[in-house]
Write a protein that holds these residues in place. Structure first.
Motif, short mmCIF file in Angstrom:
data_model
loop_
_atom_site.label_atom_id
_atom_site.label_comp_id
_atom_site.label_asym_id
_atom_site.label_seq_id
_atom_site.Cartn_x
_atom_site.Cartn_y
_atom_site.Cartn_z
N ARG A 167 4.02 -3.94 -10.34
CA ARG A 167 3.73 -2.53 -10.10
C ARG A 167 4.76 -1.60 -10.72
NH1 ARG A 167 1.24 -5.22 -5.91
NH2 ARG A 167 -0.43 -4.12 -4.79
N ASN A 213 5.98 0.79 -15.47
CA ASN A 213 5.90 2.19 -15.04
C ASN A 213 7.19 2.88 -15.47
OD1 ASN A 213 5.93 4.66 -13.68
ND2 ASN A 213 4.88 3.84 -11.88
N ASP A 224 0.84 -1.21 0.00
CA ASP A 224 0.00 0.00 0.00
C ASP A 224 0.87 1.25 0.00
OD1 ASP A 224 -2.28 -1.53 -0.02
OD2 ASP A 224 -2.71 -1.28 2.13
N LEU A 235 3.95 5.59 -5.56
CA LEU A 235 4.00 5.61 -7.02
C LEU A 235 2.96 6.53 -7.63
CD1 LEU A 235 4.44 1.78 -7.77
CD2 LEU A 235 6.18 3.55 -8.04
N SER A 236 1.87 6.75 -6.91
CA SER A 236 0.72 7.45 -7.50
C SER A 236 0.94 8.94 -7.68
CB SER A 236 -0.52 7.23 -6.63
OG SER A 236 -0.40 7.88 -5.37
N ASP A 237 1.76 9.55 -6.83
CA ASP A 237 1.91 11.01 -6.89
C ASP A 237 3.38 11.41 -6.96
OD1 ASP A 237 2.75 10.33 -4.35
OD2 ASP A 237 1.67 11.95 -3.33
N ASP A 297 2.15 1.63 -3.51
CA ASP A 297 1.12 2.15 -4.41
C ASP A 297 0.92 3.64 -4.22
OD1 ASP A 297 0.64 -0.32 -5.56
OD2 ASP A 297 -0.99 -0.83 -4.18
N GLU A 298 0.88 4.08 -2.97
CA GLU A 298 0.69 5.50 -2.70
C GLU A 298 1.88 6.31 -3.18
OE1 GLU A 298 1.17 9.24 -0.82
OE2 GLU A 298 2.39 7.50 -0.24
#
Length: 267
Positions: free
Chosen positions: A181, A185, A138, A144-146, A141-142
């Motif tokens: 993930r 990317n 988690d 990587l998102s911003d 993921d967080e």
């Protein structure tokens, strides 16, 4: 932790598998690990002052608070910001409690210029192999998102085989959770780890995959069972280009410290 150097290359010093002890004279297979750690830092920082030092696990062999205090004191003397993640030998609670007092992050994300460093905990308490928990995934993921345009990921356990059966049996046991993930990317330029006590380089698509030698003993590459190499303690220097270029090179101190014995019993 932020760095305003948006238009400059960044230099990271990665050190790993220090295996320090509560006793400053503690030996791993006959090698004084605090002395070798100091020699590595002195050599690595002699020509270039890194923007940050990243320590990728197995910081303290006996998990002692005194060992972490010694680590923090040694890192602080360099004058460089530092961060660290746990390995299979570490006591996470002691590590976090001590290093926090010295302003040394022990995981999460760190932004430097237009790069983001993501520091993951792959430890399974009481086990040699690694696993990325739901909490760490988690976090990934967080992060990587911003993220800024360029990303570099650090963990302790190898997510791909390095060609030594005994080591690959104690690598990351859910590597696909990480690789699925990251491999598609384009912002993720590389994944970097310790644990294997040897330099290793590979690629997965656009990503560089990099393992780093230990600041103490080195494991012989390509072995089915435990074996020591003759290479001295070492480190990896990473250059992070402003446009996403990633360059790196491993180095070793000039000579093997005295006292090393080729016996796995002490490891």
């Amino acid at each position: 932790m932020n760095n305003p150097r948006q238009g400059s290359d960044l230099h990271l010093l990665q050190v790993s598998d220090c295996h320090l002890y509560a006793d400053p004279s503690g030996l791993l297979l006959g090698l004084n690990t605090l002395d070798s750690f100091r020699q590595v830092l002195d050599s690595a920082c002699s020509d270039l002052t890194p923007d940050m030092i990243i320590v990728t696990g197995d910081l303290v062999h006996d998990g002692s608070k005194k060992g972490y205090k010694s680590l923090a004191k040694t890192l602080t003397k360099t004058g460089c910001p530092s961060a660290a993640i746990p390995g299979n030998h570490d006591s996470i609670l002691s590590m976090q409690n001590v290093l926090k007092k010295h302003h040394i992050p022990t995981g999460g994300k760190i932004d430097l210029g237009n790069w983001r460093l993501i520091l993951l905990n792959s430890q399974v308490p009481g086990k040699e192999h690694g696993h990325l928990s739901r909490t760490e995934l988690d976090l990934l993921d967080e992060a990587l998102s911003d993220a800024p345009p360029h990303i570099l990921i650090f963990l302790h356990h190898q997510p791909v085989p390095v060609g030594s059966e005994w080591l690959d049996n104690i690598g990351l046991d859910n590597p696909q959770e990480l690789l699925s993930r990251t491999q598609h990317n384009p912002a993720v330029k590389g994944i970097v780890w310790g644990h294997v006590h040897q330099p290793w380089e590979g690629r997965l698509g656009h990503m560089q995959l990099l393992a780093t030698p230990s600041t103490c003993i080195q494991f012989a590459p390509g072995q089915d069972e435990f074996g020591l190499d003759t290479l001295p303690p070492g480190w990896r220097m990473l250059t992070l280009g402003k446009n996403g270029e990633l360059y790196s090179r491993t180095h070793h101190i000039s000579h093997m410290p005295k006292g090393l014995i080729a016996d796995s019993a002490g490891y």
